[in-house]
Every structure is written in structure tokens, then in C-alpha cells.
Design a protein around this motif. Sequence first.
Motif, mmCIF file in Angstrom:
data_model
loop_
_atom_site.group_PDB
_atom_site.id
_atom_site.type_symbol
_atom_site.label_atom_id
_atom_site.label_comp_id
_atom_site.label_asym_id
_atom_site.label_seq_id
_atom_site.Cartn_x
_atom_site.Cartn_y
_atom_site.Cartn_z
ATOM 1 N N THR A 108 5.901 4.525 -21.918
ATOM 2 C CA THR A 108 4.920 4.968 -20.711
ATOM 3 C C THR A 108 6.337 3.412 -20.686
ATOM 4 O O THR A 108 5.594 1.964 -20.651
ATOM 5 N N ALA A 109 6.468 3.273 -19.199
ATOM 6 C CA ALA A 109 7.843 2.381 -18.636
ATOM 7 C C ALA A 109 7.053 1.141 -17.794
ATOM 8 O O ALA A 109 7.362 0.396 -17.872
ATOM 9 N N GLY A 110 5.956 1.497 -16.962
ATOM 10 C CA GLY A 110 5.103 1.041 -16.189
ATOM 11 C C GLY A 110 6.584 0.204 -15.295
ATOM 12 O O GLY A 110 5.472 -0.173 -14.073
ATOM 13 N N SER A 111 7.925 0.411 -15.037
ATOM 14 C CA SER A 111 8.052 -0.358 -13.553
ATOM 15 C C SER A 111 7.672 0.717 -12.580
ATOM 16 O O SER A 111 7.755 0.230 -11.314
ATOM 17 N N SER A 112 8.038 2.157 -12.700
ATOM 18 C CA SER A 112 7.864 2.465 -11.692
ATOM 19 C C SER A 112 5.988 3.209 -11.375
ATOM 20 O O SER A 112 5.541 3.264 -10.474
ATOM 21 N N ALA A 113 5.434 1.994 -12.063
ATOM 22 C CA ALA A 113 3.611 2.721 -12.566
ATOM 23 C C ALA A 113 2.835 1.104 -11.247
ATOM 24 O O ALA A 113 1.911 1.248 -11.383
ATOM 25 N N LEU A 114 3.725 0.362 -11.336
ATOM 26 C CA LEU A 114 3.066 -0.851 -10.287
ATOM 27 C C LEU A 114 2.333 -0.541 -9.453
ATOM 28 O O LEU A 114 3.197 0.441 -8.309
ATOM 29 N N ARG A 115 0.932 -0.855 -9.774
ATOM 30 C CA ARG A 115 -0.045 -0.653 -8.268
ATOM 31 C C ARG A 115 0.737 -1.778 -7.294
ATOM 32 O O ARG A 115 -0.092 -3.122 -7.450
ATOM 33 N N ARG A 116 1.174 -1.770 -6.008
ATOM 34 C CA ARG A 116 0.653 -2.342 -4.773
ATOM 35 C C ARG A 116 -0.652 -2.932 -4.983
ATOM 36 O O ARG A 116 -0.824 -2.233 -3.803
ATOM 37 N N GLY A 117 -1.497 -3.909 -5.213
ATOM 38 C CA GLY A 117 -2.685 -4.378 -5.215
ATOM 39 C C GLY A 117 -2.876 -4.974 -3.588
ATOM 40 O O GLY A 117 -2.326 -5.520 -2.917
ATOM 41 N N VAL A 143 -1.571 1.329 15.867
ATOM 42 C CA VAL A 143 -0.453 0.586 15.151
ATOM 43 C C VAL A 143 -1.431 -0.534 13.986
ATOM 44 O O VAL A 143 -0.959 -0.285 12.933
ATOM 45 N N VAL A 144 -2.637 -0.666 14.386
ATOM 46 C CA VAL A 144 -3.219 -1.752 12.821
ATOM 47 C C VAL A 144 -3.404 -0.620 12.108
ATOM 48 O O VAL A 144 -3.316 -0.512 11.170
ATOM 49 N N ILE A 145 -4.219 0.434 12.111
ATOM 50 C CA ILE A 145 -4.494 1.663 11.697
ATOM 51 C C ILE A 145 -3.729 1.998 10.587
ATOM 52 O O ILE A 145 -3.770 2.402 9.539
ATOM 53 N N LEU A 146 -2.502 2.067 11.384
ATOM 54 C CA LEU A 146 -1.234 3.123 10.832
ATOM 55 C C LEU A 146 -0.354 1.772 10.237
ATOM 56 O O LEU A 146 0.079 2.437 8.572
ATOM 57 N N ALA A 147 -0.534 0.662 10.336
ATOM 58 C CA ALA A 147 -0.081 0.077 9.211
ATOM 59 C C ALA A 147 -0.900 -0.522 7.898
ATOM 60 O O ALA A 147 -0.313 -0.731 6.741
ATOM 61 N N GLU A 148 -2.324 -0.488 7.961
ATOM 62 C CA GLU A 148 -3.109 -0.457 7.519
ATOM 63 C C GLU A 148 -3.186 0.975 6.294
ATOM 64 O O GLU A 148 -3.037 0.722 5.080
ATOM 65 N N GLY A 149 -2.640 1.824 6.848
ATOM 66 C CA GLY A 149 -2.466 3.271 6.166
ATOM 67 C C GLY A 149 -1.576 3.078 5.209
ATOM 68 O O GLY A 149 -1.051 3.098 3.693
ATOM 69 N N GLY A 150 -0.204 2.117 5.859
ATOM 70 C CA GLY A 150 1.245 2.289 4.984
ATOM 71 C C GLY A 150 1.136 1.373 4.209
ATOM 72 O O GLY A 150 1.754 2.004 3.077
ATOM 73 N N LEU A 151 0.806 0.503 4.385
ATOM 74 C CA LEU A 151 -0.022 -1.210 3.128
ATOM 75 C C LEU A 151 -0.577 -0.715 2.330
ATOM 76 O O LEU A 151 -0.066 -1.116 0.853
ATOM 77 N N GLY A 152 -1.799 0.579 2.518
ATOM 78 C CA GLY A 152 -2.125 0.883 1.248
ATOM 79 C C GLY A 152 -1.165 2.198 0.571
ATOM 80 O O GLY A 152 -2.406 2.958 -0.375
ATOM 81 N N THR A 153 -0.566 2.497 0.665
ATOM 82 C CA THR A 153 0.539 3.424 0.538
ATOM 83 C C THR A 153 1.627 3.562 -0.982
ATOM 84 O O THR A 153 2.492 2.505 -0.626
ATOM 85 N N LYS A 154 0.880 4.114 -1.667
ATOM 86 C CA LYS A 154 1.738 3.779 -2.830
ATOM 87 C C LYS A 154 3.520 5.214 -2.961
ATOM 88 O O LYS A 154 3.674 6.220 -3.393
#
Length: 493
Positions: free
Chosen positions: A484-493, A60-71
Motif C-alpha cells: 500500500t504505497a499511499g502516495s497516490s492515495a493522499l486525500r486532499r482534505g 463560478v463559485v459552484i464549479l470552484a467548490e466542486g473542483g476543490l473537492g474533486t480527487k
Amino acid sequence: MLVSALVLLVAVAAVRLSSRTGLPSLLIYLGIGLVIGQDGLGVEFDNAELTQVLGYAALVVILAEGGLGTKWRQIRPAVPAAAVLATAGVAISVGVTAAGAHYLVGLDWRPALIMGAVVSSTDAAAVFSVLRKVPLPPRLTGMLEAESGFNDAPVVILVVAFASAGPMESWYVLLGQIALQLAIGLAVGLAVGKLGEYALRQVALPASGLYPIAVMALCVLAYAGGALAQGSGFLAVYVSAVVLGNSRLPHRPATRGFADGMAWIAQIGLFVLLGLLAAPSELLRDFWAALAVGLVLTLVARPVSVVLCSLPFRLPWREQTLMSWAGLRGAVPIILATIPMVDQVQGSRRIFNIVFVLVAVFTLLQGPTLPWVARRLGLDKAGDTQDLEIESAPLERLRGHLIAVSIPGGSRMQGVEVAELRLPKGAAVTLVVREGSSFVPSPSTVLRHGDELLVIATDAVRDATERRLMAVGRGGKLAGWLGTAGSSALRRG
């Protein structure tokens, strides 16, 4: 506590060794468990049921971390193909691998089907850790990440069904169960993620350290809610984490760092525990059987499932080849191998031993060679432009936001003057930190790689400011004219 602290310190030091040698860290953790186990230092542990419970919690923790880092912008085009791989691909892999286990190893059909189901799930922890070191095309990375997040659910259902006492369910019953549980898990994950996003954006918590705790608690809530609703808890936690990870939440980098640390602890504890459960003397007896099943899985079952499932999406042969080789196994198959042990299925100990050896051998083979295979196929995207890292913290009383921006190497913000950022009215660059020194910039200050910026923006223009910064990071000073719109390029840091 002393032993636990020493094991953690050794495991942390082992990460450094694995990064230098290319040896997957999970093998080192399994080795630690074997060394301190009953055939090593004498620590006796044979509780398969406790291993299964703790293993699920770690996943559960591993999947949560992976999902949080998925763009989401990266995996969105790949979701249909990943969904087919996680369902039809799993079914193909189970059938082919079970046939190999039956005819080559001599397992009866029920244990052979259990074996095929157990090893047909790619491991989220292994895939996430390797993909972060291998720069692949976004579509390919998205497919592999989404597949590893999706395919745990149908595999768990199949393993439980095959390991249950009495006659096995008909194929159409299993198909209906899988579809229903996936639908429930998806709905619960989306609901928890969206409600959690709304709540965290409306409530200003008194300390920044509470945000990561709240996000991880929401992910665990999604798993528990999905499981209690008779759905797929694993899919629910992954989907909720993806939603939260791609939301405009305060202190995103702090949340990611907290989740990353939790995931490391989960991985270390999980693999050491699995190493404790195994007995090296028994593993050696099943080495050749594991090698035979692993070869069928890696060279036949995985490629066939990838080729057949990718036909509707017309993937190039190079991408199909890499996806076939990137079907990494890790902790998930070993944890699933404890299900028949808990259910006391005949031959379950041998299944566990074969799976353990298979994971160890083929992780050692596939993990370190994946970057080389990507380069040989011309799919290594090293050197591409890197997105900015943006952290936003609320300034509640001032009705604004403090935005921290890091300019990585490869960003096209290099050489751009502060005035050329053309930030919205209501936003301004207030501080630049360069090589350990900070200064207030002028409109003509030229930005460089490695700079860190502090930007103040009002609530009304916070989102537009982040989009503009990302656009300049990708397109340079002419980002607006270049489209280059940028709206779709926002990286969730």
C-alpha cells in the motif's frame, strides 16, 4: 437586509428538511423564490439579463467548490470518457432532444435546437451534492464529476450560436469554436492553478483565513482570464480548482469549508432568483410540453448518448444504466434558458418555462431515486474503507509542519500502535484527542476510530509523513509489506 436574512435562514432550515425527506434542496429554494415572487407575496422581478449575470457568477463559485473537492487520482482514469460525453455526448443529446421538442411539442427548429442545447448540460451543483451522498465506484464517480465540470463549455457555445440573430453557423465552424475555446480554457486553468499553487506554497500568509480567500480569488481569476482570452471560462475555473484542490497547500480543510459555505450561498441565491423570475401561472400552461421533452431527454437522449460514447471504453451495462439515470439537471439549464430571453428570440419565454418545469419535475424524480437505483444495480459501495482527513499548517519559524489527522470509521488505522506507524525520522505523534480528552501518547498507545492526532514533521519529511499516514489508514500496520504505497492515495482534505 431583513428579507435576505430571513430567506437565508429559511433556506438553511430547508436543508435539514431535505436531508430527512430526500427532497432535493434546489427544489425548496426554487419554491421559496416562487412563493415570494409576483404570483406569491408580490415581489416583482423580471430582469433576465441580471439573472444571467448573477447566475454565471454563482456557477463560478459552484464549479470552484466542486473542483476543490474533486480527487484527481479518482477522476484521472475517467477523463477520456468524460471528455467524450461532454462533447460528442452533448451533440447526440442536443439532436435527439431537439427532434423531440420539434415533433412532440411543435417548436420550430431554431427554438427546438436551443431547447436541446439548454437541457443537454448536466448540472455540477446537483451532481456534486448527490454523489457525495451515494458511494459509487471511483471510476463512475470520476466520470460523472468530470463530465459535469466539462460539459458546460460546449453547451454555452451551442446555446449562444443557436440564439444569435441571422443564419446559424455550419457544424464544422461550431466544432472548431468549441475545440478552440476548450483548449484555451484548459490552458488558462492549468496555468492559474499551477502558478497559484507555487505562490501559495512560497508565501507564508500572516493569517490562516487568508488562504481560502486567495484560493477562491485564483479560481475567479481563472474564469475571468479564460473568458477574456476568448476561451471557456467555466472549464478554466474547474481545472484551476482541481489543480489547487489536489495540491499540498496549507489549511486545506479550512479552504474546503470556506468554499463549501460560499457554494451554499451561491446555490441558495441562484435558485431563489430563478424562482423569482418564473411565473407559476405560466409554468402550468407548459407542464405537459415540459414533461414530453423531459421524457425524451431522460429515456432516449441521455441513454443513447451514454451508450454510444461509452462504446470505446467498454463500460459494463450496469454502469451505463446508472450514468443514464444520473444525468441530473439543475440551475445550469435554467440559467442558459435566459440567453434567448436576453437576445429576444421568439418564443424564448416558453423555452424558459418548459426548462424550469422540466428541471423541477425530473430533479424530483431522479435525485431521490438515484441511491435506490445504485443499490439495485449493485453499484452502492457503502462500507468501503475511508481515507484519513489530513490538515497541514506551516510552522514557519520552526521550519516544520503541524499535521492534524482525523481517523474516520472504517479506517484500518484502528488497532495500530503509535510505534507501528513507523513514521519517518523527523516526525512524531505529539498529541491524541479521544472523546474530548487529550493526552500525550506512548509508543504502545493503540489508536481508535474517532481519534484525532497531532503530528509534528520537519519540512524535509512532511510529504513522506503524510504518505505514510495514508498508507497505514488504507492498509493497516502491514501497509508497507502489503504494497500500500499511499502516495497516490493522499486525500486532499
